[in-house]
Design a protein around this motif. Structure first.
Motif, mmCIF file in Angstrom:
data_model
loop_
_atom_site.group_PDB
_atom_site.id
_atom_site.type_symbol
_atom_site.label_atom_id
_atom_site.label_comp_id
_atom_site.label_asym_id
_atom_site.label_seq_id
_atom_site.Cartn_x
_atom_site.Cartn_y
_atom_site.Cartn_z
ATOM 1 N N MET A 1 18.507 -30.685 45.210
ATOM 2 C CA MET A 1 19.180 -31.285 44.047
ATOM 3 C C MET A 1 20.655 -30.909 44.062
ATOM 4 S SD MET A 1 18.329 -30.879 39.946
ATOM 5 C CE MET A 1 16.627 -31.413 40.158
ATOM 6 N N ASP A 2 21.506 -31.826 43.646
ATOM 7 C CA ASP A 2 22.942 -31.584 43.598
ATOM 8 C C ASP A 2 23.256 -30.427 42.643
ATOM 9 O OD1 ASP A 2 25.783 -32.583 44.126
ATOM 10 O OD2 ASP A 2 25.675 -32.584 41.932
ATOM 11 N N VAL A 3 24.265 -29.618 43.039
ATOM 12 C CA VAL A 3 24.629 -28.445 42.238
ATOM 13 C C VAL A 3 25.055 -28.850 40.833
ATOM 14 C CG1 VAL A 3 26.277 -26.543 42.022
ATOM 15 C CG2 VAL A 3 25.221 -27.021 44.222
ATOM 16 N N GLY A 4 25.802 -29.950 40.728
ATOM 17 C CA GLY A 4 26.248 -30.411 39.417
ATOM 18 C C GLY A 4 25.091 -30.772 38.512
ATOM 19 N N LEU A 5 24.083 -31.435 39.068
ATOM 20 C CA LEU A 5 22.914 -31.799 38.273
ATOM 21 C C LEU A 5 22.129 -30.559 37.846
ATOM 22 C CD1 LEU A 5 21.611 -34.931 40.224
ATOM 23 C CD2 LEU A 5 22.799 -34.871 38.014
ATOM 24 N N ILE A 6 22.042 -29.583 38.750
ATOM 25 C CA ILE A 6 21.357 -28.331 38.401
ATOM 26 C C ILE A 6 22.074 -27.647 37.242
ATOM 27 C CG2 ILE A 6 20.773 -26.017 39.220
ATOM 28 C CD1 ILE A 6 20.398 -27.167 42.001
ATOM 29 N N ALA A 7 23.405 -27.614 37.315
ATOM 30 C CA ALA A 7 24.182 -26.970 36.257
ATOM 31 C C ALA A 7 23.962 -27.663 34.916
ATOM 32 C CB ALA A 7 25.669 -26.976 36.620
ATOM 33 N N LEU A 8 23.992 -28.987 34.907
ATOM 34 C CA LEU A 8 23.774 -29.724 33.666
ATOM 35 C C LEU A 8 22.370 -29.482 33.111
ATOM 36 C CD1 LEU A 8 25.468 -33.163 34.490
ATOM 37 C CD2 LEU A 8 26.271 -31.419 32.885
ATOM 38 N N LEU A 9 21.385 -29.441 33.998
ATOM 39 C CA LEU A 9 20.009 -29.192 33.570
ATOM 40 C C LEU A 9 19.883 -27.809 32.933
ATOM 41 C CD1 LEU A 9 16.994 -29.883 33.447
ATOM 42 C CD2 LEU A 9 16.790 -29.006 35.791
ATOM 43 N N LEU A 10 20.492 -26.793 33.571
ATOM 44 C CA LEU A 10 20.394 -25.433 33.053
ATOM 45 C C LEU A 10 21.095 -25.301 31.711
ATOM 46 C CD1 LEU A 10 20.894 -23.301 36.309
ATOM 47 C CD2 LEU A 10 18.765 -23.996 35.198
ATOM 48 N N VAL A 11 22.248 -25.942 31.570
ATOM 49 C CA VAL A 11 22.958 -25.905 30.285
ATOM 50 C C VAL A 11 22.109 -26.559 29.196
ATOM 51 C CG1 VAL A 11 24.955 -26.805 29.021
ATOM 52 C CG2 VAL A 11 25.267 -25.780 31.275
ATOM 53 N N ALA A 12 21.493 -27.694 29.530
ATOM 54 C CA ALA A 12 20.645 -28.394 28.566
ATOM 55 C C ALA A 12 19.453 -27.521 28.161
ATOM 56 C CB ALA A 12 20.163 -29.722 29.159
ATOM 57 N N VAL A 13 18.838 -26.851 29.155
ATOM 58 C CA VAL A 13 17.701 -25.976 28.855
ATOM 59 C C VAL A 13 18.139 -24.825 27.957
ATOM 60 C CG1 VAL A 13 16.062 -24.341 29.858
ATOM 61 C CG2 VAL A 13 16.428 -26.564 30.946
ATOM 62 N N LEU A 14 19.295 -24.215 28.275
ATOM 63 C CA LEU A 14 19.776 -23.076 27.494
ATOM 64 C C LEU A 14 20.013 -23.461 26.042
ATOM 65 C CD1 LEU A 14 20.826 -20.188 27.220
ATOM 66 C CD2 LEU A 14 23.063 -20.996 27.989
ATOM 67 N N PHE A 15 20.801 -24.515 25.824
ATOM 68 C CA PHE A 15 21.118 -24.893 24.455
ATOM 69 C C PHE A 15 19.894 -25.448 23.722
ATOM 70 C CE2 PHE A 15 25.467 -24.547 25.961
ATOM 71 C CZ PHE A 15 26.097 -23.976 24.850
ATOM 72 N N GLY A 16 18.994 -26.078 24.445
ATOM 73 C CA GLY A 16 17.765 -26.531 23.824
ATOM 74 C C GLY A 16 16.938 -25.371 23.307
ATOM 75 N N LEU A 17 16.832 -24.308 24.109
ATOM 76 C CA LEU A 17 16.072 -23.136 23.690
ATOM 77 C C LEU A 17 16.751 -22.416 22.532
ATOM 78 C CD1 LEU A 17 15.036 -21.745 27.194
ATOM 79 C CD2 LEU A 17 13.566 -22.908 25.534
ATOM 80 N N LEU A 18 18.084 -22.322 22.595
ATOM 81 C CA LEU A 18 18.806 -21.652 21.514
ATOM 82 C C LEU A 18 18.682 -22.431 20.208
ATOM 83 C CD1 LEU A 18 22.061 -20.496 23.363
ATOM 84 C CD2 LEU A 18 20.128 -19.083 22.674
ATOM 85 N N LEU A 19 18.792 -23.754 20.296
ATOM 86 C CA LEU A 19 18.644 -24.579 19.091
ATOM 87 C C LEU A 19 17.226 -24.504 18.529
ATOM 88 C CD1 LEU A 19 20.717 -27.735 20.120
ATOM 89 C CD2 LEU A 19 21.315 -26.053 18.370
ATOM 90 N N ALA A 20 16.261 -24.262 19.409
ATOM 91 C CA ALA A 20 14.877 -24.124 18.962
ATOM 92 C C ALA A 20 14.615 -22.781 18.292
ATOM 93 C CB ALA A 20 13.927 -24.305 20.147
ATOM 94 N N GLY A 21 15.612 -21.889 18.342
ATOM 95 C CA GLY A 21 15.486 -20.600 17.670
ATOM 96 C C GLY A 21 14.973 -19.474 18.540
ATOM 97 N N LEU A 22 14.868 -19.690 19.847
ATOM 98 C CA LEU A 22 14.413 -18.617 20.740
ATOM 99 C C LEU A 22 15.495 -17.552 20.845
ATOM 100 C CD1 LEU A 22 12.025 -17.858 22.629
ATOM 101 C CD2 LEU A 22 13.321 -18.895 24.505
ATOM 102 N N TRP A 23 15.100 -16.289 20.886
ATOM 103 C CA TRP A 23 16.057 -15.199 21.017
ATOM 104 C C TRP A 23 16.896 -15.390 22.275
ATOM 105 C CZ3 TRP A 23 12.697 -10.228 19.825
ATOM 106 C CH2 TRP A 23 12.317 -10.274 18.470
#
Length: 434
Positions: free
Chosen positions: A1-23
């Motif tokens: 997978m392209d590095v840029g796509l990986i970075a976008l996916l990880l950012v989305a996962v991080l903010f999704g988890l934070l918005l969900a209230g995970l520590w």
């Protein structure tokens, strides 16, 4: 997978988890697991165990719970009321008068606590009611407290500098020294703004109080003496070669217990509460550090740090341009994350490009702390805003509006630090070379 796509996916996962209230700590670990699942076939359990153990098995980090406990003890003592009474006689003749107590009080308490939130809460619970009773403009009273409360991150012993030093393997003693002159400069800038505001808005100032006599001034000095002695004991023991930062933290705890016992402001219930508070805060920081450490190694497998550093290098940014980009980046990030999370989350990615640009890592630590200070008074998650809201009942955004002039002063201080890096580097260069 392209590095840029990986970075976008990880950012989305991080903010999704934070918005969900995970520590935050667990969110960082989860993102690390996703990153390793995408980019590596290495055994995740072994990598996780080694990395987390390595991050936690650091002698420098043992200072952290002790400095936090010291701040918790002083927070529950009579130190704040003694500081207000001790500083008031020396500020009555300055333009702005008792508004300066917020600035000087926060600077003094920051030098014995290391925590921005503890500094804001301790000084604010005494100064805001007193300033309101004496007729001071509530906007300036709240704004000065919000701005000056950020000193807890910059003036040593700073908890966030310990975290940065542990994460980047920099000398904590040098980082502490590097924060002294910028901290004093910032306090002077805040006080200068208060003076100018008071001279331009005389109608918003209460009637002047009688000038203090020499007896009152000597009594005030006596109230300030315990705080000054504790500062000398903690910081002086480090730079006098008598103690490491960790040993100095123990000295600070003993001194804080002595002050609390002498003033009679800490009972058994308060002592137990201080232990619980320091344990909770220390565990929170340790969990974030563990998650960030695992995410750091996982990010290395994805190649994102190398790609980002190479991209920055290809842009041909000067040092000033790179710092300007990072300033905007950290301010935006500070709208969503707390200061410690920002430091541990970004240093592994940012530091290589900073070093490649020829920027001193000690100077960058002070720059990062200044920017994190801005995040403390930036809505919607600026922690100082929440502390002041709990004291005053004002909305977060109203408190942020009152703090806006001091946010802009922080930006100006960052610009001065960038143009004149010796503001941060002169003292550690002078004292640590002897």
């Amino acid at each position: 997978m392209d590095v840029g796509l990986i970075a976008l996916l990880l950012v989305a996962v991080l903010f999704g988890l934070l918005l969900a209230g995970l520590w935050v700590g667990f969110a960082l670990m989860a993102v690390g697991l996703v990153a390793m699942g995408i980019a590596s076939s290495a055994p995740v359990d072994a990598v996780f165990a080694r990395r987390v153990w390595g991050a936690m098995n650091s002698w420098d980090l043992t200072a952290l719970p002790m400095f936090i406990w010291m701040g918790e003890i002083l927070f529950r003592s009579r130190l704040s009321s003694d500081m207000f009474e001790g500083l008031a006689p020396f500020t009555r003749r300055l333009p702005g008068r008792l508004l300066h107590v917020n600035v000087f009080g926060c600077a003094l308490f920051a030098a014995v606590s290391g925590s921005s939130a503890a500094t804001t809460a301790t000084v604010g619970r005494m100064s805001l009611p007193e300033l309101g009773r004496r007729g001071y403009d509530p906007r300036m009273a709240i704004g000065t407290l919000a701005g000056a409360g950020t000193f807890g991150f910059l003036i040593p012993p700073s908890i966030i500098m310990i975290v940065y030093g542990a994460a980047t393997e920099q000398s904590i003693a040098r980082l502490f020294l590097a924060g002294v002159v910028p901290g004093v400069m910032l306090a002077v800038m805040f006080s200068a703004f208060i003076m100018v505001w008071a001279l331009l808005n005389r109608e918003k100032m209460p009637e002047p109080e009688p000038a203090p006599g020499w007896g009152e001034r000597f009594r005030a000095l006596g109230l300030l003496l315990p705080t000054v002695l504790l500062i000398v004991a903690v910081i002086g023991s480090i730079y006098g070669g008598l103690a490491s930062p960790t040993e100095a933290a123990v000295v600070g705890v003993v001194g804080a217990l002595a002050i609390a016992g002498f003033t009679g402001g800490l009972d058994r219930e308060g002592f137990v509460a201080s232990l619980k508070g320091s344990a909770i805060t220390s565990c929170m920081i340790a969990l974030i550090l563990a998650g960030a450490s695992f995410l750091t190694i996982a990010m290395g497998f994805t190649g994102i740090p190398r790609t980002l550093a190479a991209w920055i290098g290809e842009q041909g940014f000067s040092q000033y341009a790179l710092i300007a980009v990072l300033l905007v980046f950290f301010v935006v990030l500070g709208c969503f994350l707390d200061g410690i999370s920002i430091v541990v989350l970004t240093t592994s990615v940012i530091l290589p490009m900073v070093l490649a640009a020829g920027i001193d890592p000690i100077w960058f630590g002070v720059f990062l702390v200044l920017v994190v200070e801005m995040s403390q008074i930036t809505p919607p998650v600026g922690f100082n805003l929440f502390v002041i809201q709990s004291i005053t009942g004002q909305s977060i955004f109203r408190v942020a509006l009152y703090a806006l002039p001091f946010f802009l002063i922080l930006v100006l201080a960052t610009a001065l630090l960038t143009v004149f890096p010796q503001i941060a580097l002169w003292l550690p260069g002078t004292m640590m070379s002897n």
